[in-house]
Design a protein around this motif. Structure first.
Motif, PDB file in Angstrom:
ATOM      1  N   LEU A 143      18.919 -26.066 125.464  1.00  0.00           N
ATOM      2  CA  LEU A 143      20.068 -26.626 126.181  1.00  0.00           C
ATOM      3  C   LEU A 143      19.815 -26.683 127.687  1.00  0.00           C
ATOM      4  O   LEU A 143      20.327 -27.570 128.377  1.00  0.00           O
ATOM      5  N   MET A 144      19.031 -25.745 128.185  1.00  0.00           N
ATOM      6  CA  MET A 144      18.663 -25.790 129.605  1.00  0.00           C
ATOM      7  C   MET A 144      17.838 -27.040 129.909  1.00  0.00           C
ATOM      8  O   MET A 144      18.052 -27.730 130.904  1.00  0.00           O
ATOM      9  N   LYS A 145      16.892 -27.341 129.026  1.00  0.00           N
ATOM     10  CA  LYS A 145      16.039 -28.513 129.234  1.00  0.00           C
ATOM     11  C   LYS A 145      16.824 -29.814 129.113  1.00  0.00           C
ATOM     12  O   LYS A 145      16.476 -30.812 129.739  1.00  0.00           O
ATOM     13  N   GLN A 146      17.885 -29.772 128.306  1.00  0.00           N
ATOM     14  CA  GLN A 146      18.722 -30.962 128.180  1.00  0.00           C
ATOM     15  C   GLN A 146      19.746 -31.077 129.308  1.00  0.00           C
ATOM     16  O   GLN A 146      20.489 -32.059 129.378  1.00  0.00           O
ATOM     17  N   GLY A 147      19.796 -30.086 130.187  1.00  0.00           N
ATOM     18  CA  GLY A 147      20.682 -30.144 131.334  1.00  0.00           C
ATOM     19  C   GLY A 147      22.110 -29.705 131.081  1.00  0.00           C
ATOM     20  O   GLY A 147      22.989 -29.935 131.910  1.00  0.00           O
ATOM     21  N   PHE A 148      22.353 -29.028 129.947  1.00  0.00           N
ATOM     22  CA  PHE A 148      23.717 -28.607 129.627  1.00  0.00           C
ATOM     23  C   PHE A 148      24.083 -27.246 130.221  1.00  0.00           C
ATOM     24  O   PHE A 148      25.267 -26.887 130.258  1.00  0.00           O
ATOM     25  N   VAL A 149      23.100 -26.465 130.620  1.00  0.00           N
ATOM     26  CA  VAL A 149      23.386 -25.142 131.168  1.00  0.00           C
ATOM     27  C   VAL A 149      22.430 -24.857 132.318  1.00  0.00           C
ATOM     28  O   VAL A 149      21.247 -25.193 132.256  1.00  0.00           O
ATOM     29  N   ASN A 150      22.973 -24.245 133.367  1.00  0.00           N
ATOM     30  CA  ASN A 150      22.206 -23.869 134.549  1.00  0.00           C
ATOM     31  C   ASN A 150      22.490 -22.398 134.830  1.00  0.00           C
ATOM     32  O   ASN A 150      23.648 -21.977 134.840  1.00  0.00           O
TER      33      ASN A 150
END
Length: 512
Positions: A143-150
């Motif tokens: 999900l980090m790589k998909q930009g959903f979580v930082n």
């Protein structure tokens, strides 16, 4: 041993009230040792055996600090303030269950992230804004790589069961995740041992940490009684298992393989002893359903692989049975730790065939377990004593057989899961085309002609193209003028032939 209240350790009154309401009034040793430091914001390395109370040891200070001076104000989508990493779905779920009532006392919300299920609900929760995320490393990185979580707003990070993460090969992913959290944040790491690279994580990410070690790596609960039952034949082992499983109390039977766990649960149910299985071949929906049935007491027998050796906390498990002795001593200790939890007593039985005696002796020696083996059968007094009252026979419900090839549950649509499916299909078919599609490589046209339009793994019709018309013949050896299209797991790929056929590649997958 004198008891210590949570209030005396500095736990805020709202959290003490929640714990009291749950009947938790006195702290366990690892909580007594760590809470004064964690509540002050110190980095802590906590060592303690399974069932020692580690979940509350890190949940209490995380909520107390995030609900106070570290409160982040208005929630921001995809930017949590607290992060807890756990090695398995079951452990992540149970951490969330323990954490949520505490978080609600301060108006904080939580969400759980792991693979094996569709990511849509997890993404929705992140977009809505979440304070604390409890996650398994693989799906979180996805999900980090998909930009959903930082993770740039994370104030407190917890690693639970770090040694098990190392055993599962998660440490490279964990390292990449921790690199994305602010170095100024508080970090808490809990582990039974510091081997297999866990010490490197400690040196790299914990600053001026305080070490609290409650137990040795091989310690086991004093209220736990160990038994080794030796049997001569597979048939006598089968009778012994059925007898031990027939009691009225909860018991967990551990197996080495998923197939044998499923098979034994079915055999016990057919014998009038309702049982459920828990292993990696089940969908997450099925795993949750079976564990819920066991926790609620609807069934008293859980047949599991080592996926249940950590992170499954169910009260009043009176007996753990090693139907298959584990491969190494740490697995023995963690399996056994499902009983005799929170001060309760429990029994652990290891069933040993003649060929397993030597390995079992070595395993118990490494685990620092001293026990005298007993040669038994299903009618032996020691077996009858452990079985206790026998539960009433329950007539098995007739099964509806699942059609061959039909899905057994939900499919994860995360990028990581999709990539694994593509790689698995390639490996299973050896790059020669699906045997279901007409035998040896290149004859996938038979299946296309019979079944209609080709579809990829997402059930979307494949786009048209030159050289891909359905056909029913051909040698499939990449002859001139043919497309040589191979159907591999529902994906259409070019075989590299040099005719007029167009090359088609698999759809690109997001890398996770």
């Amino acid at each position: 041993m004198s008891e210590t209240s949570f209030g005396a350790l500095g736990v805020p009154a709202p959290l003490v009230a929640v714990l009291t309401q749950q009947g938790i009034e006195s702290a366990f040793p690892i909580q007594v040792d760590t809470l004064p430091d964690t509540l002050k914001g110190r980095d802590v390395l906590g060592r303690g055996k399974t069932g020692s109370g580690k979940t509350l040891a890190f949940s209490i200070p995380m909520v107390a600090r995030l609900g106070g001076k570290l409160a982040g104000g208005k929630r921001r989508p995809g930017r949590p303030l607290g992060l807890i990493l756990a090695p398995t779905r079951e452990l992540a779920t149970q951490i969330t269950a323990a954490l949520t009532p505490l978080a609600e006392a301060y108006g904080l919300n939580t969400t759980t992230i792991f693979g094996g299920v569709s990511q849509s609900r997890q993404v929705s929760a992140l977009k809505a804004g979440v304070d604390i995320v409890v996650a398994c490393p693989g799906r979180l990185e996805d999900l980090m790589k998909q930009g959903f979580v930082n993770l740039d707003s994370v104030e407190i990070t917890v690693l639970d069961e770090a040694d098990h993460m190392a055993d599962l090969g998660f440490l490279p992913v964990v390292t990449r995740i921790l690199d994305k959290t602010p170095s100024s944040g508080q970090r808490l790491l809990f582990s039974a041992t510091l081997d297999n690279g866990v010490d490197k994580i400690v040196r790299r990410f914990l600053h001026n940490e305080v070490l609290h070690s409650v137990d040795e790596a091989t310690s086991h609960v004093s209220a736990m009684t160990h038994h080794v039952f030796e049997v001569d034949t597979a048939e006598s082992k089968k009778e012994l298992i059925e007898k031990l499983a027939s009691g009225t109390g909860r018991r967990i039977l551990f197996m080495r393989t998923k197939h044998h766990a499923k098979k034994l649960a079915k055999a016990l149910t057919d014998a009038g002893i309702p049982s459920v299985d828990l292993h990696g071949n089940l969908s997450q929906v099925a795993r949750d359903r079976n564990l819920a049935a066991f926790s609620a007491g609807d069934v008293k027998v859980l047949v599991a692989t080592d996926v249940a050796a950590r992170g499954v906390h169910v009260d009043d498990i009176e007996l753990v049975i090693h139907v298959d002795p584990p491969a190494e001593h740490k697995a023995y200790l963690h399996r056994s730790g499902r009983t005799a939890r929170a001060g309760s007593a429990g029994d652990v039985v290891t069933i040993v065939l003649p060929a397993q005696k030597r390995d079992t002796d070595q395993l118990l020696r490494k685990a620092a377990i001293t026990v005298t083996p007993q040669r038994v059968n299903a009618a032996s007094p020691a077996v009858i004593a452990l079985t206790g009252d026998v539960a009433a026979y329950v007539k098995p419900v007739p099964r509806v057989e699942q059609p061959h090839g039909q899905s057994q549950g939900g499919r994860s649509q995360g990028a990581n899961a999709q990539r694994k499916r593509v790689n698995r299909d390639d490996r299973d078919n050896g790059g020669r085309g699906s045997r279901d599609s007409g035998g040896r490589g290149g004859r996938s046209g038979d299946a296309v002609a019979a079944g209609g339009a080709r579809r990829d793994r997402t059930e979307r019709p494949a786009s048209g193209g030159r050289g891909n018309a359905p056909r029913t013949g051909g040698s499939g050896n990449g002859g001139s003028g043919r497309s040589g299209g191979l159907q591999v797991g529902g994906l259409v790929r070019g075989s590299g032939s040099t005719g007029g056929g167009a090359r088609r590649s698999a759809p690109r997958r997001a890398q996770g």
